[in-house]
Design a protein around this motif. Structure first.
Motif, PDB file in Angstrom:
ATOM      1  N   GLY A 156     -59.091  62.558  77.299  1.00 44.60           N
ATOM      2  CA  GLY A 156     -60.576  62.655  76.962  1.00 44.60           C
ATOM      3  C   GLY A 156     -61.298  61.495  77.276  1.00 44.60           C
ATOM      4  N   HIS A 157     -62.245  61.411  77.935  1.00 46.83           N
ATOM      5  CA  HIS A 157     -63.098  60.023  78.039  1.00 46.83           C
ATOM      6  C   HIS A 157     -64.499  60.307  77.395  1.00 46.83           C
ATOM      7  N   GLY A 158     -64.778  59.213  76.549  1.00 53.99           N
ATOM      8  CA  GLY A 158     -66.218  59.426  76.058  1.00 53.99           C
ATOM      9  C   GLY A 158     -65.878  60.360  74.534  1.00 53.99           C
ATOM     10  N   GLY A 159     -64.725  60.719  74.184  1.00 56.94           N
ATOM     11  CA  GLY A 159     -64.849  61.424  73.140  1.00 56.94           C
ATOM     12  C   GLY A 159     -63.622  62.689  73.417  1.00 56.94           C
ATOM     13  N   VAL A 160     -63.436  63.276  72.379  1.00 57.23           N
ATOM     14  CA  VAL A 160     -62.427  64.438  72.565  1.00 57.23           C
ATOM     15  C   VAL A 160     -62.855  65.812  72.810  1.00 57.23           C
ATOM     16  N   ASP A 161     -64.212  66.134  73.103  1.00 57.86           N
ATOM     17  CA  ASP A 161     -64.676  67.524  73.278  1.00 57.86           C
ATOM     18  C   ASP A 161     -64.350  68.060  74.396  1.00 57.86           C
TER      19      ASP A 161
ATOM     20  N   PHE B 285     -67.390  74.318  80.336  1.00 59.51           N
ATOM     21  CA  PHE B 285     -67.485  73.019  79.441  1.00 59.51           C
ATOM     22  C   PHE B 285     -69.165  72.768  79.788  1.00 59.51           C
ATOM     23  N   LEU B 286     -69.381  72.535  80.970  1.00 52.49           N
ATOM     24  CA  LEU B 286     -70.697  72.165  81.282  1.00 52.49           C
ATOM     25  C   LEU B 286     -71.930  72.616  80.503  1.00 52.49           C
ATOM     26  N   PHE B 287     -71.655  74.115  80.575  1.00 54.66           N
ATOM     27  CA  PHE B 287     -72.575  74.982  79.923  1.00 54.66           C
ATOM     28  C   PHE B 287     -72.669  74.507  78.571  1.00 54.66           C
TER      29      PHE B 287
ATOM     30  N   GLU C 111     -75.186  71.740  73.590  1.00 55.02           N
ATOM     31  CA  GLU C 111     -74.862  71.164  72.247  1.00 55.02           C
ATOM     32  C   GLU C 111     -75.086  69.476  72.590  1.00 55.02           C
ATOM     33  N   LYS C 112     -75.331  69.166  73.637  1.00 56.05           N
ATOM     34  CA  LYS C 112     -75.864  67.661  74.092  1.00 56.05           C
ATOM     35  C   LYS C 112     -74.558  66.930  74.041  1.00 56.05           C
ATOM     36  N   LEU C 113     -73.363  67.216  74.434  1.00 50.77           N
ATOM     37  CA  LEU C 113     -72.085  66.612  74.351  1.00 50.77           C
ATOM     38  C   LEU C 113     -71.932  65.756  75.471  1.00 50.77           C
ATOM     39  N   ARG C 114     -71.292  64.551  75.542  1.00 56.26           N
ATOM     40  CA  ARG C 114     -71.426  63.414  76.650  1.00 56.26           C
ATOM     41  C   ARG C 114     -70.037  63.121  76.898  1.00 56.26           C
ATOM     42  N   SER C 115     -68.919  64.050  76.668  1.00 61.65           N
ATOM     43  CA  SER C 115     -67.547  63.618  76.966  1.00 61.65           C
ATOM     44  C   SER C 115     -66.918  64.134  78.202  1.00 61.65           C
ATOM     45  N   GLY C 116     -65.862  63.664  78.761  1.00 58.97           N
ATOM     46  CA  GLY C 116     -65.204  64.362  80.118  1.00 58.97           C
ATOM     47  C   GLY C 116     -63.802  64.160  79.885  1.00 58.97           C
ATOM     48  N   THR C 117     -63.020  64.559  80.754  1.00 56.10           N
ATOM     49  CA  THR C 117     -61.778  64.527  80.655  1.00 56.10           C
ATOM     50  C   THR C 117     -60.734  64.396  81.746  1.00 56.10           C
ATOM     51  N   THR C 118     -59.802  63.704  82.087  1.00 52.66           N
ATOM     52  CA  THR C 118     -58.800  63.981  83.053  1.00 52.66           C
ATOM     53  C   THR C 118     -57.799  65.191  82.592  1.00 52.66           C
TER      54      THR C 118
END
Length: 111
Positions: free
Chosen positions: A13-18, A56-58, A63-70
């Motif tokens: 996760g980048h910028g959080g775990v979501d 996830f983008l939807f 939900e105004k989430l701002r994380s990403g992941t590799t």
């Protein structure tokens, strides 16, 4: 069917775990439900990465989430290994003590 399959994945996760948690929860389901899983597992992996990203983008927008992941995943079908990845996650195979190159990692300088 009578074909053995195994799925493994790691998400960073980048910028959080979501996004990482979402991917860990949904990617394997999308792979398993993909219509090409039997005939074309590589295509099923590719499409499932894209589908999971869209899902996830939807959710993130709603939900105004701002994380990403590799992420990197391995799907073993019978005696074949299929690898899919996104971002700078990497996978390494060691066979009889020697590293086997399975992928060229995503780097900023690569097109």
């Amino acid at each position: 069917d009578d074909i053995d399959r195994a799925y493994f994945a790691v998400f960073d996760g980048h910028g959080g775990v979501d996004a990482a948690n979402y991917s860990a929860t949904h990617l394997h389901v999308n792979v398993g439900q993909h219509e090409e899983i039997v005939k074309n597992p590589a295509e099923a992996l590719k499409c499932s990465f894209q589908r999971t990203d869209e899902m996830f983008l939807f959710k993130a927008k709603r939900e105004k989430l701002r994380s990403g992941t590799t992420g990197v995943s391995a799907l073993i079908v019978g005696n074949k290994l299929h690898i899919a990845w996104l971002g700078d996650s990497q996978v390494m195979l060691v066979q009889q003590g020697k590293a086997v190159t399975l992928m060229e990692p995503h780097k900023p300088e690569r097109e």
